[in-house]
Design an enzyme around this catalytic site. Structure first.
Site, mmCIF file in Angstrom:
data_model
loop_
_atom_site.group_PDB
_atom_site.id
_atom_site.type_symbol
_atom_site.label_atom_id
_atom_site.label_comp_id
_atom_site.label_asym_id
_atom_site.label_seq_id
_atom_site.Cartn_x
_atom_site.Cartn_y
_atom_site.Cartn_z
ATOM 1 N N GLY A 209 1.366 11.671 1.205
ATOM 2 C CA GLY A 209 1.492 10.223 1.041
ATOM 3 C C GLY A 209 0.400 9.600 0.391
ATOM 4 O O GLY A 209 -0.554 10.229 -0.255
ATOM 5 N N ASN A 210 0.467 8.310 0.194
ATOM 6 C CA ASN A 210 -0.934 7.663 -0.027
ATOM 7 C C ASN A 210 -1.010 6.198 0.472
ATOM 8 O O ASN A 210 -0.313 6.078 1.155
ATOM 9 C CB ASN A 210 -0.514 7.606 -1.823
ATOM 10 C CG ASN A 210 0.590 6.626 -2.131
ATOM 11 O OD1 ASN A 210 0.574 5.258 -1.854
ATOM 12 N ND2 ASN A 210 1.746 7.222 -2.819
ATOM 13 N N HIS A 211 -2.316 5.657 0.010
ATOM 14 C CA HIS A 211 -2.552 4.487 0.725
ATOM 15 C C HIS A 211 -1.787 3.198 0.171
ATOM 16 O O HIS A 211 -2.283 2.134 0.933
ATOM 17 C CB HIS A 211 -4.077 4.084 0.494
ATOM 18 C CG HIS A 211 -4.883 5.227 1.032
ATOM 19 N ND1 HIS A 211 -4.749 5.559 2.369
ATOM 20 C CD2 HIS A 211 -5.830 6.290 0.531
ATOM 21 C CE1 HIS A 211 -5.720 6.396 2.828
ATOM 22 N NE2 HIS A 211 -6.094 7.006 1.779
#
Ligand code: C5P
Length: 401
Positions: A209-211
């Site tokens: 995923g990412n932030h």
């Protein structure tokens, strides 16, 4: 009312003193204020009070006797987003109803490009007089909004109908006017918004995923809804929540799911604002069972995700407009330009993590917007709510050009 220009016209009634309070609340809510007075009204409220509170010179005469400068009524008419005559005396009412222009305020009324509201104020018998009623009907027919008088104690000592509406009420009516104008901006338009990250499964419990928090996309969706749009929000996993009658929320996890949702809806939308942080790669295969930690190293083969924005750009019709985002750590403008062309966008919102307070998770952002005619507009660091408003306003401006 941030940035809205309110022109106040003050005529010669005792209620004029209340305009000082109206200016205070208008300024507090972010409006720019200018005042013009009939010559009689300066007996009721000092121009110095009005210019101090509004932080602008006050217009009374067509020209200033001391320095010979000209108060241009046409310029006032062009400047204002709204003209509010408060208090409106029976005398000025009759002049407005008949097109007289023997003072600056009246000439400005005739030069108005935008909405005029009036807040009548007079003694009960004057207010009840058939002439007053007739003149008010003329103004209504001419498209002027009437802020109803209130009933109560009057300066004459009598009690009845004729008091000017309180400053808070006038402020609310002005606010309602601007809200209604905003709501009309995207009325009947469907806008597709993508927001948040995508989660690309590795096995049943893990993902890449990412932030991205989804904050920017949700604020954009909110802004569009407040301006009357129907929003289709395709959202990756986020803590953000949004409910609205005109919102279709499509929660997705992966880029493939986001693409499918976009493919289903893009055709029926007028505009697209794609703010999602889509994972560029996903695991080639998803393990059926949780991967055991047997070895010291684990390799996961990744394959490229579809570029959803590019798909929308490639399939875009001539009356659809598409806005993309570019988050770059270097050569922001250069890369933004390339992206805009490659993905066939109308606008691209540029931001970099290098700006303090910009990017993932935080509540602020600093953006520039580039259009496909190479015009670049840079904005200050602002809350994501304000940034969303800037983006939507910019789109609106682009549409109207
Ligand atoms: O090419 P890049 O990922 O930097 O482009 C960012 C823009 O493209 C954003 O508007 C993002 O929402 C969109 N995008 C997309 N699908 C992808 C990758 C990015 O829609 N697979």
């Amino acid at each position: 009312m941030r940035g809205k220009r309110v022109l106040l016209g003050i005529t010669g009634g005792i209620a004029a003193y209340k305009i000082a309070f109206l200016i205070r609340i208008l300024k507090k809510s972010g409006a720019e204020v200018k005042c013009i007075l009939t010559p009689a009204s300066s007996d009721f409220i000092s121009p110095l009070v009005l210019s101090t509170l509004s932080e602008n010179p006050v217009g009374i005469q067509f020209w200033n006797k001391e320095d010979g400068t000209w108060n241009n009524h046409v310029e006032y008419g062009l400047w204002a987003d709204i003209f509010v005559v408060a208090p409106l005396t029976a005398n000025s009412l009759s002049k407005m109803a008949n097109g007289s222009s023997d003072n600056l305020l009246l000439a400005t009324y005739l030069s108005m490009k935008t909405k005029t509201l009036v807040a009548p104020a007079m003694d009960l018998d004057m207010y009840a007089h058939p002439t007053t009623k007739r003149n008010l009907d003329v103004l209504i027919e001419d498209g002027v909004g009437i802020i109803p008088v209130e009933s109560g104690e009057l300066a004459s000592g009598l009690s009845g109908e004729g008091r000017m509406a309180e400053p808070e009420t006038i402020h609310q009516v002005i606010q309602n006017y601007f809200d209604a104008q905003l709501e009309a901006e995207f009325k009947g338009k469907k806008v597709l918004v993508t927001a948040g990250p995508t989660f690309e499964s590795i096995d049943p419990v893990r993902f890449i995923g990412n932030h991205s928090s989804g904050k920017m996309g949700y604020r954009i969706a909110e802004e569009l809804l407040s301006r009357g749009a129907h929003v289709i929000l395709v959202s990756g996993p986020t803590k953000e929540e949004l409910e609205h009658d005109n919102l279709t929320l499509i929660p997705i996890k992966t880029a493939i799911e986001m693409l499918k949702a976009v493919q289903l809806h893009w055709n029926n939308c007028s505009y697209g604002i794609f703010s999602a942080a889509v994972a560029d790669y996903r695991p080639k295969s998803i393990a059926d069972q949780k991967i055991k930690k047997n070895d010291d190293e684990l390799s996961i083969e990744l394959i490229k995700n579809p570029d959803i924005l590019k798909w929308a750009g490639d399939t875009k019709s001539s009356d659809q407009l598409l806005v993309g985002f570019a988050l770059e750590t270097n050569h922001l403008l250069e890369n933004g330009k390339k992206k805009l062309a490659k993905k066939n966008l109308n606008l691209i919102v540029l931001n970099t993590l290098e700006d303090k307070g910009a990017g993932f998770g935080v509540d602020t952002n600093k953006i520039s917007i580039l259009d496909n005619h190479n015009n670049l507009v840079e904005f200050e660091l602002k809350s994501k709510k304000e940034v969303a408003s800037d983006i939507v306003s910019h789109l609106k401006m682009y549409i109207s050009k």
